[in-house]
Design a protein around this motif. Structure first.
Motif, short mmCIF file in Angstrom:
data_model
loop_
_atom_site.label_atom_id
_atom_site.label_comp_id
_atom_site.label_asym_id
_atom_site.label_seq_id
_atom_site.Cartn_x
_atom_site.Cartn_y
_atom_site.Cartn_z
N LEU A 1 0.81 -1.22 0.00
CA LEU A 1 0.00 0.00 0.00
C LEU A 1 0.84 1.27 0.00
O LEU A 1 0.30 2.36 -0.11
N GLU A 2 2.16 1.11 0.13
CA GLU A 2 3.08 2.24 0.22
C GLU A 2 2.69 3.17 1.37
O GLU A 2 2.67 4.40 1.23
N CYS A 3 2.35 2.56 2.50
CA CYS A 3 2.05 3.32 3.71
C CYS A 3 3.35 3.67 4.44
O CYS A 3 4.38 3.02 4.23
N VAL A 4 3.27 4.67 5.28
CA VAL A 4 4.44 5.02 6.11
C VAL A 4 4.27 4.51 7.54
O VAL A 4 5.23 4.50 8.30
N ALA A 5 3.04 4.10 7.89
CA ALA A 5 2.80 3.72 9.29
C ALA A 5 1.61 2.78 9.39
O ALA A 5 0.81 2.63 8.46
N ILE A 6 1.51 2.16 10.56
CA ILE A 6 0.37 1.33 10.91
C ILE A 6 -0.22 1.87 12.20
O ILE A 6 0.49 2.42 13.05
N ASP A 7 -1.56 1.74 12.35
CA ASP A 7 -2.28 2.25 13.50
C ASP A 7 -3.06 1.11 14.12
O ASP A 7 -3.98 0.56 13.49
N LEU A 8 -2.70 0.72 15.35
CA LEU A 8 -3.31 -0.43 16.01
C LEU A 8 -4.05 0.00 17.28
O LEU A 8 -3.75 1.05 17.87
N ASP A 9 -5.00 -0.84 17.70
CA ASP A 9 -5.57 -0.68 19.04
C ASP A 9 -4.43 -0.84 20.04
O ASP A 9 -3.59 -1.74 19.92
N HIS A 10 -4.42 0.03 21.05
CA HIS A 10 -3.28 -0.01 21.99
C HIS A 10 -3.19 -1.34 22.72
O HIS A 10 -2.10 -1.73 23.18
N THR A 11 -4.30 -2.07 22.83
CA THR A 11 -4.25 -3.37 23.51
C THR A 11 -3.51 -4.41 22.68
O THR A 11 -3.12 -5.46 23.21
#
Length: 252
Positions: free
Chosen positions: A41-51
């Motif tokens: 996807l040519e993303c720079v980051a991932i965003d996860l649930d903190h758990t």
């Protein structure tokens, strides 16, 4: 630009390749090939649930060349733990209780070598997002939990500024008009946050007359649904970093 929808992120790449993209992942659903998906996807980051965050996941992201952020953290001790592990940014509802500079990112704490680069730094993309990000401007509208202003509204954006936050996340959907109007709303239906009901996918002429703060409190009963353009203009005026989450639009 953030999204749980990979097609939306591909569309964002085609429409505005200069904007950084972040893949959101639902709680407990981190795929085994997530590093490959970020590359694809040519993303720079991932965003996860903190758990779902662990020191090992953060290390894997950084070694792979990606930034990592998480949602939604409302406890200061938990925030400090995440930053001690090396998280890049954290999204929070509690902008009225947690100062925007309450935590310092790992790469700002690192010392610098003779070449001016952070010691033990990974080869990561530039990350202009501050440590703490205001969630939907002023927190999720929830009748069980009072938040200072209704979510995804200009009133909430004003609170983001008032409390000194330098970055805000908010949700964008589009209308069903021939020329779609991007507007701020999290849900696929209207009833949780407005005085309307039914699907939120409809013409702007119908949405413009609804009130986006009436479910929050009487104080904001007349607050309208804002367009993305209105929010962008306000945030640019106050130099607030925008994290725009593209909501999945399976029918469009």
């Amino acid at each position: 630009m953030l999204s749980f929808s990979e097609p939306a992120l591909r569309g964002a790449r085609e429409a505005a390749p200069e904007l950084q993209r972040v893949l959101n992942v639902e709680t407990g659903r981190l795929p085994r090939n997530w590093i490959d998906r970020l590359h694809s996807l040519e993303c720079v980051a991932i965003d996860l649930d903190h758990t779902d965050i662990s020191p090992e996941i953060i290390k894997t992201a950084h070694e792979g060349g990606f930034r990592i952020m998480c949602y939604t953290v409302n406890d200061l001790d938990r925030m400090r733990q995440l930053f001690s592990w090396g998280i890049d940014s954290v999204v929070t509802d509690m902008i009225h209780e947690i100062a925007p500079d309450a935590c310092l990112r790992w790469d700002k704490k690192a010392g610098t070598g003779s070449d001016g680069r952070a010691q033990d730094a990974y080869d990561l993309p530039p990350w202009h997002c501050p440590e703490l990000v205001a969630h939907r401007f002023s927190g999720k509208t929830d009748p069980r939990e009072f938040r200072i202003a209704p979510e995804n509204t200009l009133a909430g954006a004003r609170e983001t500024v008032r409390y000194g936050y330098r970055a805000a996340e908010y949700d964008v959907n589009i209308t069903t008009d021939p020329v779609p109007v991007p507007f701020a709303m999290h849900d696929e239906t209207l009833q949780r946050t407005t005085d309307g009901s039914g699907p939120s996918a409809r013409p702007w002429s119908e949405l413009a007359s609804l009130h986006a703060g009436i479910r929050h409190s009487q104080k904001y009963a007349d607050e309208p649904i804002p367009t993305d353009l209105e929010l962008a203009a306000y945030l640019a005026q106050h130099r607030i970093q925008r994290l725009v989450e593209i909501k999945p639009m399976p029918d469009l």
